[in-house]
Each structure stands twice: as C-alpha cells, then as structure tokens.
Scaffold this motif. Structure first.
Motif, mmCIF file in Angstrom:
data_model
loop_
_atom_site.group_PDB
_atom_site.id
_atom_site.type_symbol
_atom_site.label_atom_id
_atom_site.label_comp_id
_atom_site.label_asym_id
_atom_site.label_seq_id
_atom_site.Cartn_x
_atom_site.Cartn_y
_atom_site.Cartn_z
ATOM 1 N N UNK A 11 42.952 43.004 37.760
ATOM 2 C CA UNK A 11 42.616 44.418 37.986
ATOM 3 C C UNK A 11 41.840 44.584 39.286
ATOM 4 N N UNK A 12 40.914 43.688 39.557
ATOM 5 C CA UNK A 12 40.144 43.751 40.804
ATOM 6 C C UNK A 12 41.066 43.581 42.014
ATOM 7 N N UNK A 13 42.036 42.692 41.904
ATOM 8 C CA UNK A 13 43.023 42.478 42.961
ATOM 9 C C UNK A 13 43.824 43.752 43.219
ATOM 10 N N UNK A 14 44.289 44.399 42.155
ATOM 11 C CA UNK A 14 45.042 45.646 42.305
ATOM 12 C C UNK A 14 44.202 46.730 42.974
ATOM 13 N N UNK A 15 42.949 46.838 42.581
ATOM 14 C CA UNK A 15 42.064 47.832 43.189
ATOM 15 C C UNK A 15 41.892 47.577 44.680
ATOM 16 N N UNK A 16 41.741 46.296 45.054
ATOM 17 C CA UNK A 16 41.603 45.966 46.482
ATOM 18 C C UNK A 16 42.855 46.350 47.256
ATOM 19 N N UNK A 17 44.014 46.116 46.682
ATOM 20 C CA UNK A 17 45.277 46.466 47.344
ATOM 21 C C UNK A 17 45.370 47.974 47.546
ATOM 22 N N UNK A 18 45.032 48.736 46.518
ATOM 23 C CA UNK A 18 45.109 50.199 46.618
ATOM 24 C C UNK A 18 44.140 50.711 47.674
ATOM 25 N N UNK A 19 42.924 50.174 47.689
ATOM 26 C CA UNK A 19 41.954 50.601 48.710
ATOM 27 C C UNK A 19 42.446 50.249 50.115
#
Length: 85
Positions: A11-19
């Motif tokens: 989930x943290x990885x996905x958030x970083x990608x979106x940001x």
C-alpha cells in the motif's frame, strides 16, 4: 496463509507511485490529468472487489468491513452491498 505483513508495504508503494505521478502531471503534463482521474475509478472498483471477496470467501460482516475504514456498518453496506453488474 496470511499476507498481512506485505500488505502495508505494498500500500505504501502504491501511494508513492500515485504521488509521483501527480507530481509529473503538475509539472505540465495536462493531458495525463484524465489518466490520473481514471485511477479513482480503478480504485473504487478494486475496493468493491476486495469487499465482495472478503465477504464471500472469508465471511467478514459489514461491521468487520467498516471498522478499518472508520465508517459505520450501514455506510459500508450502502456503498458496497448493492447489486453489482
């Protein structure tokens, strides 16, 4: 088999990608704005699928679903309990 240890990292990885994608668009790629907006629809669909599978395959109640989301069981049921096409 539980994958709960990996889930927060994913989930943290996905958030970083979106940001990061948001930053790229903000630097002038206006045409990609529609693609970023379509991510919302994908996420809504993914959440609905996850809720459906959690209920069908593991027997989670609406209260169980609502608790980690910080919403009421009624709100969860109203949002994801309807018929799916």
């Amino acid at each position: 088999m539980s994958r709960s240890i990996e889930t927060p990292d994913y989930a943290a990885f996905l958030k970083r990608i979106i940001r990061a994608y948001s930053k790229r668009i903000a630097e002038g790629d206006i045409e990609a704005l529609a693609d970023l907006a379509s991510v919302v629809a994908e996420l809504d669909h993914a959440i609905a699928q996850a809720v459906t599978q959690l209920r069908a395959n593991y027997g989670y109640s609406w209260s169980d679903i609502a608790r980690p989301l910080g919403i009421t069981r009624q709100a969860a049921q109203q949002r994801w309990g309807g018929e799916r096409p």
